[in-house]
Design a protein around this motif. Structure first.
Motif, short mmCIF file in Angstrom:
data_model
loop_
_atom_site.label_atom_id
_atom_site.label_comp_id
_atom_site.label_asym_id
_atom_site.label_seq_id
_atom_site.Cartn_x
_atom_site.Cartn_y
_atom_site.Cartn_z
N GLN A 105 0.84 -1.19 0.00
CA GLN A 105 0.00 0.00 0.00
C GLN A 105 0.89 1.25 0.00
OE1 GLN A 105 -3.40 0.05 -0.26
NE2 GLN A 105 -3.20 -2.18 -0.53
N ASP A 106 0.58 2.17 -0.90
CA ASP A 106 1.37 3.40 -1.00
C ASP A 106 0.41 4.56 -1.27
OD1 ASP A 106 3.20 5.39 -1.41
OD2 ASP A 106 4.38 4.32 -2.92
N ASN A 107 0.25 5.46 -0.28
CA ASN A 107 -0.65 6.62 -0.41
C ASN A 107 -2.07 6.19 -0.79
OD1 ASN A 107 1.38 8.50 0.22
ND2 ASN A 107 2.11 8.47 -1.91
N GLY A 108 -2.53 5.12 -0.17
CA GLY A 108 -3.89 4.67 -0.39
C GLY A 108 -4.10 3.85 -1.63
N ARG A 109 -3.03 3.58 -2.40
CA ARG A 109 -3.16 2.80 -3.62
C ARG A 109 -2.33 1.52 -3.50
NH1 ARG A 109 -2.23 4.62 -9.99
NH2 ARG A 109 -3.02 2.66 -10.86
N GLU A 113 4.80 -4.82 -6.46
CA GLU A 113 6.23 -4.51 -6.47
C GLU A 113 7.05 -5.75 -6.84
OE1 GLU A 113 7.96 -1.66 -3.51
OE2 GLU A 113 9.00 -3.47 -2.83
N PHE A 114 8.01 -5.53 -7.75
CA PHE A 114 8.92 -6.57 -8.20
C PHE A 114 10.36 -6.14 -7.91
CE2 PHE A 114 5.19 -6.53 -10.93
CZ PHE A 114 4.80 -7.85 -10.96
N GLU A 115 11.25 -7.11 -7.78
CA GLU A 115 12.66 -6.82 -7.59
C GLU A 115 13.46 -7.63 -8.61
OE1 GLU A 115 15.33 -5.65 -3.70
OE2 GLU A 115 13.36 -6.63 -3.53
N VAL A 116 14.29 -6.92 -9.40
CA VAL A 116 15.05 -7.56 -10.47
C VAL A 116 16.50 -7.13 -10.36
CG1 VAL A 116 15.29 -7.82 -12.97
CG2 VAL A 116 13.01 -7.59 -11.97
N ASP A 151 -3.17 -2.30 -12.87
CA ASP A 151 -2.33 -2.36 -11.66
C ASP A 151 -1.23 -1.32 -11.73
OD1 ASP A 151 -3.74 -4.52 -10.70
OD2 ASP A 151 -2.16 -6.00 -11.03
N ARG A 152 -0.90 -0.76 -10.58
CA ARG A 152 0.31 0.04 -10.47
C ARG A 152 1.46 -0.92 -10.21
NH1 ARG A 152 1.59 5.12 -12.23
NH2 ARG A 152 3.21 6.09 -10.94
N VAL A 153 2.47 -0.89 -11.07
CA VAL A 153 3.60 -1.79 -10.89
C VAL A 153 4.86 -0.98 -10.57
CG1 VAL A 153 2.66 -3.64 -12.32
CG2 VAL A 153 4.10 -1.88 -13.37
N ARG A 154 5.67 -1.54 -9.71
CA ARG A 154 6.93 -0.90 -9.33
C ARG A 154 8.03 -1.96 -9.48
NH1 ARG A 154 6.35 0.96 -3.70
NH2 ARG A 154 5.41 2.84 -4.65
N TYR A 191 11.47 1.70 -11.62
CA TYR A 191 10.53 1.97 -12.71
C TYR A 191 9.12 1.77 -12.15
CZ TYR A 191 14.76 1.06 -15.46
OH TYR A 191 16.04 1.08 -15.96
N GLU A 192 8.25 2.77 -12.31
CA GLU A 192 6.90 2.66 -11.76
C GLU A 192 5.91 3.23 -12.77
OE1 GLU A 192 4.36 4.09 -7.85
OE2 GLU A 192 6.49 3.61 -7.65
N PHE A 193 4.88 2.45 -13.09
CA PHE A 193 3.88 2.87 -14.08
C PHE A 193 2.66 1.97 -13.95
CE2 PHE A 193 7.15 0.15 -15.97
CZ PHE A 193 6.41 -0.93 -16.44
N ASP A 194 1.59 2.36 -14.64
CA ASP A 194 0.39 1.53 -14.68
C ASP A 194 0.54 0.45 -15.75
OD1 ASP A 194 -0.79 3.08 -12.72
OD2 ASP A 194 -1.81 4.39 -14.16
N ALA A 195 0.11 -0.76 -15.42
CA ALA A 195 0.24 -1.88 -16.35
C ALA A 195 -0.86 -1.80 -17.40
CB ALA A 195 0.16 -3.20 -15.58
#
Length: 360
Positions: A105-109, A113-116, A151-154, A191-195
């Protein structure tokens, strides 16, 4: 040439060629990844003389190489869900390994999250050849990232390799998330964006020379599911890649999911009448295109995964580099059924496998 002579040549001469050439291989200043099977055989032929050279260049070459390749495979990886067994990749586990990230959860959204991590790892391509890959999370292809449209992906990207790298995702995103800026050794970027949109998207390093960074193993698949999902199926990922072993901008070996000929020697078990959904991606550099073909059956094609209804039905599909599709089919009969590119040299040099269709 008599049948007895052909058998003699295939069963005796080729092993001798390999013994002689492997002795030369061990003394060579070249690294293992700079040797191709053709170089090994030709060195052995030179040691035996013109008669053996004629044999190597004759009509039996493909038959001999294929038989030799079978005997040169690494021992089977035991059945295991692990992606790495010992120090070896397990392509059977890669087939159905989908990384859906960690929900935060980040600012209500909600953020997925992925780690590469980029690094260098030596791959054992067969018992004679190792290859120093540049890869993501220690595997080639990289992890199959999966989200749902909207989805919001990070993606937290660590570069632990000695070269600068980046992650460029296909799909729609802002310019500052495009992944074309270098991330230097020891650095991390996010990198963070909407899928969006739903479909099947490749991702890869985009640092020049891009061809070299991709061909060394820095690529993977990003699946964005439609909000309503797709019908149930046995889902698998198949990513085709090539290996330029001697830096001549030509591939000497090819593979599906990292290891040449793995699914030829370890057929994929599936069930009769079970719907199979393949996410197929071509990331072969140095060749303009590759095809994907299954034997004794047809498949429905969902181009780029951008449709919920099939675009066509066929048994062979052509893919340029970075092109990808969803293929769906089921086998009405049990048995062993081959799949491979219809560029026969790619199939013969590692890009070949079987489905082991078992009675339901």
């Amino acid at each position: 040439m008599s049948c007895i002579s052909i058998v003699y040549h295939q069963c005796v001469i080729v092993p001798i060629l390999l013994q002689i050439s492997m002795a030369s291989y061990e003394r060579s200043p070249l690294s293992p990844q700079q040797w191709s099977r053709r170089q090994i055989l030709l060195r052995g032929a030179a040691a035996l003389g013109s008669g053996a050279t004629a044999l190597i260049l004759g009509q039996q070459i493909h038959r001999n190489i294929n038989r030799t390749a079978r005997s040169a495979q690494v021992p089977p990886i035991p059945d295991s869900p692990d992606l790495v067994v010992g120090e070896r990749l397990n392509p059977m586990a890669l087939l159905r390994d989908f990384d859906t990230g960690v929900l935060k959860q980040d600012n209500g959204r909600t953020v997925r999250e992925f780690e590469v991590t980029a690094q260098s790892t030596t791959l054992q391509l067969n018992s004679a050849i190792t290859y120093v890959s540049w890869n993501l999370n220690g595997r080639v292809p990289g992890p199959t990232l999966r989200a749902t449209e909207g989805d919001r992906v990070r993606i937290i990207f660590h570069n632990e390799d000695g070269h600068s790298h980046s992650l460029h995702f296909h799909g729609t995103h802002p310019a500052d998330m495009d992944g074309i800026e270098p991330v230097r050794h020891g650095r991390t970027t996010v990198y963070e964006f909407d899928a969006v949109p739903y479909g099947v998207h490749p991702y890869h390093c985009h640092i020049a020379p891009v061809t070299r960074h991709i061909s060394k193993g820095l690529y993977g698949l990003f699946i964005v599911d439609p909000p309503e999902g797709r019908p149930p199926a046995d889902e698998m990922v198949m990513v085709m890649g090539g290996y330029d072993l001697n830096d001549d901008h030509r591939n000497e070996l090819y593979a599906i999911n990292g290891i040449p000929n793995y699914y030829r020697d370890h057929p994929i078990p599936i069930y009769q009448h079970q719907k199979i959904r393949l996410y197929v991606l071509n990331m072969i550099e140095f060749d303009a295109a590759a095809t994907f073909h299954i034997h004794a059956n047809m498949f429905q094609v969902y181009r780029t995964g951008r449709s919920l209804t099939p675009d066509e039905e066929t048994d062979v599909i052509t893919l340029g580099t970075a092109e990808r599709h969803i293929l769906e089919f089921s086998y009405p009969y049990p048995g062993l059924f081959m799949f491979h590119p219809h560029q026969d040299w790619m199939a013969e040099q590692g890009c070949m496998g079987f489905f082991d269709v078992r009675p339901a």
